[in-house]
Design a protein around this motif. Structure first.
Motif, PDB file in Angstrom:
ATOM      1  N   GLU A   1       0.836  -1.202   0.000  1.00 46.91           N
ATOM      2  CA  GLU A   1       0.000   0.000   0.000  1.00 46.91           C
ATOM      3  C   GLU A   1       0.874   1.256   0.000  1.00 46.91           C
ATOM      4  O   GLU A   1       1.812   1.378   0.793  1.00 46.91           O
ATOM      5  CB  GLU A   1      -0.900  -0.006   1.236  1.00 46.91           C
ATOM      6  N   ALA A   2       0.597   2.153  -0.921  1.00 45.73           N
ATOM      7  CA  ALA A   2       1.240   3.475  -1.006  1.00 45.73           C
ATOM      8  C   ALA A   2       2.644   3.460  -1.594  1.00 45.73           C
ATOM      9  O   ALA A   2       3.321   4.490  -1.594  1.00 45.73           O
ATOM     10  CB  ALA A   2       1.253   4.173   0.351  1.00 45.73           C
ATOM     11  N   VAL A   3       3.096   2.305  -2.134  1.00 45.69           N
ATOM     12  CA  VAL A   3       4.352   2.295  -2.883  1.00 45.69           C
ATOM     13  C   VAL A   3       4.096   1.680  -4.255  1.00 45.69           C
ATOM     14  O   VAL A   3       3.065   1.042  -4.479  1.00 45.69           O
ATOM     15  CB  VAL A   3       5.475   1.513  -2.154  1.00 45.69           C
ATOM     16  N   ALA A   4       5.040   1.866  -5.168  1.00 44.86           N
ATOM     17  CA  ALA A   4       4.916   1.298  -6.507  1.00 44.86           C
ATOM     18  C   ALA A   4       4.975  -0.226  -6.441  1.00 44.86           C
ATOM     19  O   ALA A   4       5.563  -0.800  -5.522  1.00 44.86           O
ATOM     20  CB  ALA A   4       6.023   1.823  -7.405  1.00 44.86           C
ATOM     21  N   ALA A   5       4.387  -0.866  -7.439  1.00 46.48           N
ATOM     22  CA  ALA A   5       4.308  -2.334  -7.434  1.00 46.48           C
ATOM     23  C   ALA A   5       5.688  -2.977  -7.356  1.00 46.48           C
ATOM     24  O   ALA A   5       5.853  -4.024  -6.713  1.00 46.48           O
ATOM     25  CB  ALA A   5       3.570  -2.818  -8.674  1.00 46.48           C
ATOM     26  N   ASP A   6       6.682  -2.379  -7.977  1.00 47.01           N
ATOM     27  CA  ASP A   6       8.010  -2.988  -7.961  1.00 47.01           C
ATOM     28  C   ASP A   6       8.785  -2.666  -6.690  1.00 47.01           C
ATOM     29  O   ASP A   6       9.933  -3.095  -6.535  1.00 47.01           O
ATOM     30  CB  ASP A   6       8.817  -2.585  -9.193  1.00 47.01           C
TER      31      ASP A   6
END
Length: 202
Positions: free
Chosen positions: A16-21
């Protein structure tokens, strides 16, 4: 040989709240591949806000493809947040762990449990006026349960709670969930245990 990776959890697993990578399961796959261990991109079954019983329901509805070479499990923060009893957590966590083991082809050594971070140290908790000591104490109980059940089942266990407490400033813009830099610190603890799990013959 199976090379699938199933990541089970909640907001911390989905990133949550960060990029998928930047979510830790994605970081883990990159690290394992760098270490020469073949592993697929993670199949993530996780939703922000999920409790143990909601994760179980999500697994019921998911398209699963066992046996997986690796299964990770990180769940329980929302049980604590909602004031659920520890005994209920133990029962439901043990059931999830048994399912994770079955999905790993019955090999508990291929299951890695990750502890619950302490959200009480975050800016969000402060703004909500929450008692940080109460949160910490309750999470310590939950994590002790997860550690005990993991040992009893023969699964790996990684304690990242101390990392979350040592780096309260490493949160995303929402003031609650970990920032990418914190996930990278978790990775340093998780990757060796996951690598050992993949190398085991059991």
């Amino acid at each position: 040989m199976p090379t699938g990776y199933l990541a089970l959890g909640d907001s911390y697993t989905i990133g949550e709240a960060v990029a998928a990578d930047e979510r830790w399961p994605a970081l883990l796959v990159r690290q394992l591949r760098a270490d020469g261990l073949p592993i697929d991109e993670p199949q993530i079954i996780a939703v922000t806000g999920w409790t143990t019983d909601e994760l179980a329901q999500g697994m019921d509805q998911a398209a699963l493809h066992p046996p997986y070479a690796l299964v990770s499990l990180q769940i329980g923060v929302n049980n604590q947040y909602r004031g659920r009893p520890a005994d209920e957590y133990r029962t439901q966590f043990a059931a999830l762990l048994a399912r994770a083991t079955a999905l790993a082809g019955g090999r508990a050594a291929r299951v890695v449990v990750v502890s619950i971070p302490d959200w009480g140290v975050t800016r969000f908790a402060g703004e909500q006026g929450r008692d940080r000591s109460v949160i910490a104490a309750e999470l310590d109980v939950y994590n002790a349960i997860a550690r005990h059940e993991s040992a009893r089942a023969g699964a790996g266990f990684v304690d990242i709670t101390g990392i979350s407490r040592a780096h309260p400033q490493l949160v995303a813009a929402d003031g609650l969930h970990p920032a990418a830099d914190q996930y990278r610190r978790w990775l340093a603890a998780i990757a060796p245990v996951a690598a050992d799990a993949l190398r085991t013959q059991g």
